[in-house]
Design a protein around this motif. Structure first.
Motif, PDB file in Angstrom:
ATOM      1  N   ARG A   1       4.281  19.400  10.166  1.00 37.37           N
ATOM      2  CA  ARG A   1       5.371  18.609   9.599  1.00 37.37           C
ATOM      3  C   ARG A   1       6.656  18.812  10.389  1.00 37.37           C
ATOM      4  NH1 ARG A   1       5.856  16.326   4.350  1.00 37.37           N
ATOM      5  NH2 ARG A   1       7.985  15.670   3.926  1.00 37.37           N
TER       6      ARG A   1
ATOM      7  N   TRP B   1       0.276  16.646   4.793  1.00 40.07           N
ATOM      8  CA  TRP B   1       1.196  17.761   5.015  1.00 40.07           C
ATOM      9  C   TRP B   1       0.766  19.002   4.235  1.00 40.07           C
ATOM     10  CZ3 TRP B   1       2.884  16.331   9.158  1.00 40.07           C
ATOM     11  CH2 TRP B   1       3.510  15.104   9.400  1.00 40.07           C
TER      12      TRP B   1
ATOM     13  N   TYR C   1       0.831  -1.211   0.000  1.00 35.32           N
ATOM     14  CA  TYR C   1       0.000   0.000   0.000  1.00 35.32           C
ATOM     15  C   TYR C   1       0.865   1.260   0.000  1.00 35.32           C
ATOM     16  CZ  TYR C   1      -3.659  -3.294   1.358  1.00 35.32           C
ATOM     17  OH  TYR C   1      -4.533  -4.354   1.394  1.00 35.32           O
ATOM     18  N   GLN C   2       2.134   1.134  -0.438  1.00 40.24           N
ATOM     19  CA  GLN C   2       3.075   2.251  -0.374  1.00 40.24           C
ATOM     20  C   GLN C   2       2.568   3.485  -1.115  1.00 40.24           C
ATOM     21  OE1 GLN C   2       6.290   2.424   1.305  1.00 40.24           O
ATOM     22  NE2 GLN C   2       5.658   4.525   0.937  1.00 40.24           N
ATOM     23  N   GLU C   3       1.996   3.299  -2.291  1.00 44.02           N
ATOM     24  CA  GLU C   3       1.520   4.453  -3.055  1.00 44.02           C
ATOM     25  C   GLU C   3       0.385   5.165  -2.322  1.00 44.02           C
ATOM     26  OE1 GLU C   3       0.531   3.544  -7.065  1.00 44.02           O
ATOM     27  OE2 GLU C   3       2.503   2.713  -7.560  1.00 44.02           O
ATOM     28  N   ASP C   4      -0.538   4.399  -1.733  1.00 44.17           N
ATOM     29  CA  ASP C   4      -1.644   5.000  -0.980  1.00 44.17           C
ATOM     30  C   ASP C   4      -1.125   5.721   0.257  1.00 44.17           C
ATOM     31  OD1 ASP C   4      -3.474   3.976  -2.781  1.00 44.17           O
ATOM     32  OD2 ASP C   4      -3.805   2.145  -1.617  1.00 44.17           O
ATOM     33  N   ILE C   5      -0.146   5.130   0.918  1.00 40.34           N
ATOM     34  CA  ILE C   5       0.433   5.750   2.116  1.00 40.34           C
ATOM     35  C   ILE C   5       1.117   7.063   1.756  1.00 40.34           C
ATOM     36  CG2 ILE C   5       2.189   5.478   3.912  1.00 40.34           C
ATOM     37  CD1 ILE C   5       1.607   2.435   3.793  1.00 40.34           C
ATOM     38  N   SER C   6       1.885   7.049   0.669  1.00 42.27           N
ATOM     39  CA  SER C   6       2.598   8.261   0.242  1.00 42.27           C
ATOM     40  C   SER C   6       1.616   9.354  -0.167  1.00 42.27           C
ATOM     41  CB  SER C   6       3.545   7.928  -0.918  1.00 42.27           C
ATOM     42  OG  SER C   6       4.532   7.013  -0.507  1.00 42.27           O
ATOM     43  N   ALA C   7       0.551   8.968  -0.853  1.00 39.75           N
ATOM     44  CA  ALA C   7      -0.449   9.950  -1.271  1.00 39.75           C
ATOM     45  C   ALA C   7      -1.138  10.562  -0.066  1.00 39.75           C
ATOM     46  CB  ALA C   7      -1.477   9.279  -2.193  1.00 39.75           C
TER      47      ALA C   7
ATOM     48  N   ALA D   1       0.159  10.879   2.931  1.00 34.39           N
ATOM     49  CA  ALA D   1       1.131  11.739   3.606  1.00 34.39           C
ATOM     50  C   ALA D   1       1.239  13.089   2.902  1.00 34.39           C
ATOM     51  CB  ALA D   1       2.490  11.048   3.659  1.00 34.39           C
ATOM     52  N   ARG D   2       1.298  13.066   1.568  1.00 35.21           N
ATOM     53  CA  ARG D   2       1.395  14.337   0.830  1.00 35.21           C
ATOM     54  C   ARG D   2       0.168  15.206   1.088  1.00 35.21           C
ATOM     55  NH1 ARG D   2       3.451  10.778  -3.175  1.00 35.21           N
ATOM     56  NH2 ARG D   2       1.409  10.665  -4.186  1.00 35.21           N
ATOM     57  N   SER D   3      -1.007  14.601   1.081  1.00 30.93           N
ATOM     58  CA  SER D   3      -2.242  15.346   1.325  1.00 30.93           C
ATOM     59  C   SER D   3      -2.275  15.895   2.746  1.00 30.93           C
ATOM     60  CB  SER D   3      -3.445  14.442   1.080  1.00 30.93           C
ATOM     61  OG  SER D   3      -4.654  15.077   1.436  1.00 30.93           O
TER      62      SER D   3
END
Length: 212
Positions: free
Chosen positions: A201, A194, A182-188, A190-192
């Motif tokens: 942050r 922050w 689920y790395q892509e979902d986790i990164s998305a 996190a970006r949202s």
């Protein structure tokens, strides 16, 4: 880790209810700082007498079950303390699945997260499963994870497994590996997160820097 869709092998009958983790892995084998040497400790007080001599009447010491990869046991298997060493010892010994009417809750999570398959079956079927396992020359037990069926020479039983654990077994994933899918979902996320709350942050790092 390797893909596992079926576990086919000899089953050892261990008809003991409330077999707790202290019995599965006695305390004297918990002294190490890694997972090594736990094979020797598995069910030690059942496998050996007070002099360290193997008990000839214990099922795993019998030649017919020396290559068993499945255990058939009684209700509430793995109750007691939360020691994960009990699961690691089972795996090191070569056990890949345990079949019982019920399991200790923490043991169940530890086992499935380490890809030791636990199969829950109705209490009414254990007697026949024990009888089938007591015939080591009969056809091996066949546990099909994809179709969620347990088959012996006399029974064909369905069993339930939650999708997360089923996927881990089928795709050869541990808990961390499953999370990383689920790395892509986790990164998305996190970006949202922050972007909406930039003041949060690295707030701990900022405070620590000011204090020092």
């Amino acid at each position: 880790m390797s893909y596992t869709s079926r576990i086919v092998g000899k089953a050892a009958p261990l008809q003991i209810e409330n077999l707790d983790t202290d019995q599965i892995m006695p305390k004297q084998f918990l002294r190490g700082i890694d997972k090594s040497g736990l094979k020797e400790g598995l069910l030690y007080n059942l496998r050996f007498d007070s002099q360290g001599t193997p008990r000839s009447d214990f099922v795993l010491n019998q030649e017919a079950y020396s290559d068993a990869t499945i255990i058939i046991s009684g209700a509430n298997f793995g109750c007691g303390s939360s020691r994960e060493h009990a699961v690691w010892g089972m795996l090191q010994y070569g056990i890949r699945a345990i079949v019982a009417p019920s399991f200790g809750e923490i043991f169940y999570s530890n086992a499935m997260n380490n890809r030791l398959l636990l199969v829950t079956v109705p209490e009414t079927t254990i007697g026949q499963l024990i009888a089938d396992a007591s015939q080591p020359l009969a056809e091996p037990f066949d546990i099909d994870i994809e179709t969620q069926r347990l088959r012996t020479h006399s029974l064909d039983l369905p069993f339930e497994i939650i999708p997360r654990h089923r996927r881990m077994l089928l795709e050869g994933l541990d808990s961390i590996g499953l999370s990383l899918t689920y790395q892509e979902d986790i990164s998305a996320f996190a970006r949202s997160h922050w972007a909406e709350q930039p003041w949060l942050r690295d707030v701990a790092k900022e405070v620590y820097g000011r204090l020092n």
